[in-house]
Design an enzyme around this catalytic site. Structure first.
Site, short mmCIF file in Angstrom:
data_model
loop_
_atom_site.label_atom_id
_atom_site.label_comp_id
_atom_site.label_asym_id
_atom_site.label_seq_id
_atom_site.Cartn_x
_atom_site.Cartn_y
_atom_site.Cartn_z
NE ARG A 42 -3.80 0.19 2.16
CZ ARG A 42 -4.70 0.62 3.04
NH1 ARG A 42 -4.77 0.08 4.24
NH2 ARG A 42 -5.51 1.62 2.72
N GLY A 92 -7.41 7.19 -1.25
CA GLY A 92 -7.84 6.54 -2.47
C GLY A 92 -7.16 7.03 -3.74
CG MET A 144 -0.99 7.77 -4.80
SD MET A 144 0.56 8.21 -4.01
CE MET A 144 0.06 8.34 -2.30
CB CYS A 187 -4.56 47.36 -0.72
SG CYS A 187 -3.72 48.10 -2.13
#
Length: 940
Positions: A109, A118, A120, A892
């Site tokens: 894994r 989820g 790879m 700004c």
């Protein structure tokens, strides 16, 4: 990029050289080695060292992945180190990988530093082949205590039948595991189209006359394995590999390669995760949750990741494996049900959860498997949570003495605060919900229903709000999830893929709404006897889990009401409001940067003050000349004589003065920076082509067009090919006599009027687009005469400064500072000129490609380009202060409200940031976080 070296990294040599350590046993690592071992590996090591029951295994480092991706091959020495650690794992388990009699199986894994759920690849059941599948069947058929294996949570779904080993026994389980290995290995490692395996599975179910995988027997699955092998051979030109070590090596390389998979790249871009980190690879002995009713798998949270409430939260599935939970393809039961199913394992789990939360001092997300009554801890991490939960949990942990207020401030973000300020559905909207699912990720979202990721992207690109509806989501849906306003699934729970990813992205999500029957091929769903087709509008409430047909009206969030002063945080029974108030109070006490607002009207100024603004950093006067006043500007531009010009300016003066009086009164003594007019002239004049056509048509009709002809002549005279770089800013004030003088007089007279009425006005006049000190000196000389004349004995002080928005101004800031009392960085124009492109022209033209190629990690208009534009800001700040130590410095541009940019401006030493009223609380929070980060809290 080489991984950072942290304490405990046992360096045996330089990366890429012989002797460099690429593989670590779990006992060798710890949670502080995420750069090297990835989040999953570091936390597996930490749990191992805490004495929790973790299946044995080892981690291949991110450095190995980086080397592989750079060269296309494994670094020298990696194969031998894997062999050594595999041998140690085999000794620890008393089994050999792929042994035909008693096989060890492992999972392979991914595990990057930052969680990417989820995105790879994973390969499970590595070690199964035509011989070892028989040995696995014998193991699994041994009953309780007879299958002491080891297994990772992402395993095969729907493994055994409802009665576990009894329904087909170990033989069914083994052949099911084997067919899943071939399917996963083929798709992940060898790029076999996944639908080819699905077609074979569907054919097997049709032949058997069943609709569920669970109804296939061991003999059916054995035949399915044969069919899968044919699919594999057809697409790869070779037989499925029978050598377990070859399976392992190819799986490791596939996980390395998945770092650059399209969905992983997209997710990193969305979450601003660096592209060069690489992923670690974890090789873990497998344990199985689908061996019978005394087995199962689940996901647990130590607190509610949606609300932050304390308690037991999570999902459990008996006789199942991890994919069933995280993919949402089977509906789970609440974690509390485990107490009834297996009290002993439940009690152990609660003990481990409490220990982990105390150890990590945070919400923990835990994956576990029970194999025949034995609890295995497969993963833990600091859990993803909603924005509301982040604030609530931080406050709770302070109360519990686990963290201090600085750490609480560090753990929340401005982006999360912005999410909390979005509207929510009105409670009395009078519309009945048609379905109720799991409130997986809070928020209120309405939009057109779509059923595919591609359609979501397409409609969102056209400006349409969309709700992505699926049975369950998977990583391939990421594009659509990003594009959608909200996500609705008919399957899954709080730990399904849809829920986890949505929470991470701050998207509204309702999962597990099983009253909805979703038909993706026909692009419709049915609910409560009604059919909803693509394009119909639905509304989803990610807090309550309710789903409504049509658009539901919204109301301000409680957090916005708090900032508006409508909610007393000390008396509120809303834990979120109390937590936000407490953390914001601490942020204000800690921050050095002041926070101002960009406001052009009294109403905007008043709201910004309620939100905590300490002044106005940008009042754009050109916005005051639009609408009914545009004609007066046209008169000014068309003036041919001094008298005509003076008349036009005289008409504008009282209007400007009234504008400034309103703003000064609202700001009640806070500083107000007024930018003198800075429009490209085309914004006030009709388009040349259209005006020419109108004049020609009117002439053809014989109409009196004297005014229009004069206007056309002026437009032609002033026409610019690139008006953004033409006659604007200080140049306009120098070319049109009296224009800046009128504005300076209006500002000063307004300040004097407000002051004499008993209030205080603190005007700061900002000269825009200065590139040379001589421009500023010319304007200042005229302005000072007017100010001296108007101020008299009123005591009003008027500062004069400039906007640093031209690269030359930044590079000559030391000279300009001699004539300026303040600098305000206009980072929008500074970015345009620094990069050499117009924002209006290029964002839709090629930015997507630059992001795709990794040239941009994020748009430089969204977050400051630190290396380029940021360097110009730093140079100007340092050289300006060197010339004038009391020089006031602010920003700004839109970057003033961007969380990451606020940290940069703190580091550079600016005095304030200015942003839109709605972003003021975000800037306040981030200014406090910048102090905490600079003092090293992020390393604690």
């Amino acid at each position: 990029m080489a991984a950072q070296r942290t304490a405990g990294h046992r360096l045996a040599g330089q990366a890429g050289q012989p002797g460099h350590k690429y593989v670590y046993a779990f006992a060798e690592g710890n949670k502080d080695l995420k750069d090297l071992l990835g989040g999953k590996g570091a936390n597996l090591a930490e749990m191992t060292n805490l004495g929790l029951p973790v299946p044995p295994g080892f981690t291949i480092t991110t450095e190995a992945c980086q080397a592989y991706l750079a060269t296309g091959r494994e670094p020298d020495g990696l194969a031998a180190q894997i062999a050594d650690h595999l041998a140690a794992l085999e000794r620890a388990m008393g089994r050999r990988l792929g042994d035909p009699q008693d096989p060890l199986l492992v999972s392979v894994r991914s595990g990057a530093k930052f969680s990417m759920p989820g995105m790879m690849e994973t390969v499970l059941n590595v070690g199964l082949n035509d011989r070892s599948v028989v040995g696995l069947a014998a193991q699994a058929g041994g009953g309780p205590g007879g299958a002491a294996t080891g297994r990772d949570a992402g395993g095969a779904a729907d493994g055994a039948g409802p009665d576990g080993a009894a329904s087909g026994g170990g033989e069914r389980f083994a052949w099911d595991s084997y067919r899943r290995l071939i399917q996963m290995f083929g798709k992940t490692v060898c790029e076999v189209p996944g639908e080819e395996f699905e077609h074979a599975l569907d054919a097997a179910k049709r032949a058997k006359g069943v609709t569920s995988d669970l109804d296939l027997t061991a003999d059916d699955l054995r035949e399915l394995v044969g069919a899968y092998k044919k699919v594999f051979a057809t697409h790869t030109g070779r037989d499925f590999p029978q050598d377990p070590r070859e399976q392992l090596d190819l799986a490791i390389r596939a996980v390395f390669g998945s770092w650059n998979a399209e969905r992983a790249v997209l997710y990193r871009r969305q979450e601003r995760i660096p592209a060069d980190l690489g992923t670690a690879v974890n090789v873990v002995a497998m344990v199985f949750g689908n061996l019978g009713p005394d087995s199962g798998t689940g996901v647990a949270f130590t607190r509610d990741p949606a609300t932050g409430n304390q308690g037991i939260y999570g999902d459990y599935l008996a006789n199942a494996q991890g994919e069933d939970v995280v993919a949402g393809i089977r509906n789970t039961v609440p974690l509390q049900e485990l107490a009834r199913i297996d009290r002993r394992s439940y009690d152990h789990l609660l003990d481990f959860m409490a220990r982990l939360e105390r150890h990590y001092r945070d919400l923990c997300d835990i994956e576990f498997t029970i194999e025949r009554g034995k609890l295995w801890m497969l993963q833990t991490r600091v859990g993803k949570r909603t924005a509301a939960a982040a604030f609530v949990i931080a406050g709770q942990l302070v109360d519990e003495g686990l963290i201090d207020l600085d750490e609480a401030l560090h753990r929340v973000t401005g982006a999360q605060l912005a999410q909390l300020m979005f509207p929510r559905f009105q409670l009395d909207h009078g519309i009945d919900a048609v379905a109720t699912g799991v409130g997986a990720s809070p928020g209120a979202a309405s939009g057109k229903v779509v059923f595919t990721s591609a359609r979501a992207v397409e409609l969102a690109g056209e400006g349409e709000p969309v709700i992505l509806v699926r049975r369950e989501t998977n990583p391939d849906d990421l594009n659509g999830m990003i594009a959608a306003r909200g996500i609705l699934t008919s399957r899954g729970g709080k730990t399904s893929h849809a829920a986890v990813v949505a929470r991470g992205m701050g998207k509204t999500c309702v999962s597990g709404a099983d009253e909805i029957d979703v038909n993706v091929p026909q692009r419709r769903f049915t609910v409560a006897g009604q059919t909803v087709t693509e394009g119909d509008v639905v509304s989803v409430d990610g807090t309550t889990g309710k789903v409504y047909l049509g658009e539901v009206p919204v109301m301000p969030s409680e957090v916005v009401r708090y900032f508006e002063g409508d909610v007393d945080p000390e008396r509120s029974d809303d834990a979120l409001v109390r937590a936000v108030h407490r953390i914001m109070t601490h942020a204000d006490a800690r921050r050095r940067l002041a926070v101002r607002t960009n406001a052009d009207t009294g109403a905007d100024a008043a709201r910004a003050r309620r939100f905590g603004a300490e002044g106005i950093g940008l009042c754009r006067t050109e916005h005051m000349f639009l609408g009914d006043r545009r004609e007066l500007v046209e008169r000014l531009i068309l003036a041919r004589t001094d008298t005509e010009r003076a008349d036009a300016l005289a008409a504008l003066l009282p209007l400007q003065r009234a504008d400034f009086e309103e703003i000064f009164r609202e700001m009640a003594g806070q500083p107000v920076t007024v930018r003198l007019i800075d429009p490209p002239l085309h914004e006030f004049l009709p388009p040349l082509e259209q005006l020419a056509v109108d004049v020609a048509v009117a002439q053809e009709r014989g109409e009196d067009v004297a005014r229009e002809e004069a206007l056309l002549a002026a437009v032609r005279r002033m026409h610019e090919e690139n008006p953004m770089l033409g006659l604007r800013g200080v140049r306009l004030g120098l070319v049109i006599p009296g224009l800046f003088a009128m504005q300076v007089r209006a500002i000063t007279e307004a300040a004097v009027t407000v002051t004499r009425a008993g209030s205080v006005a603190r005007p700061e006049i900002m000269v825009p687009l200065v590139g040379a000190v001589q421009e500023l000196e010319t304007v200042r000389a005229e302005a000072e005469k007017i100010i001296a004349e108007v101020v008299g004995e009123s005591g009003v002080e008027v500062l004069i400064g400039t906007m640093i928005e031209v690269p030359r101004a930044a590079l000559t800031a030391g000279q300009i500072a001699e004539a300026a009392q303040f600098f305000s960085f206009g980072t929008n124009d500074l970015t345009q000129m620094g990069w050499g492109f117009s924002r209006d022209d290029v964002e839709g033209a090629f930015f997507w490609r630059y992001l795709e190629l990794g040239i941009f990690g994020i748009s430089p208009f969204e977050s400051i380009d630190r290396d380029g534009v940021g360097r110009l800001v730093r140079i100007a700040a340092e050289e300006g202060r060197a010339a004038r130590p009391d020089l006031k410095l602010g920003i700004c541009g839109e970057h003033g409200g961007d969380p990451d940019s606020v940290h940069f401006f703190h580091d550079v030493g600016l005095d304030y940031v200015s942003c839109s009223p709605f972003r003021v609380p975000v800037a306040r929070l981030e200014a406090g976080r910048a102090v905490v980060s600079s003092e090293g809290s992020d390393s604690r």
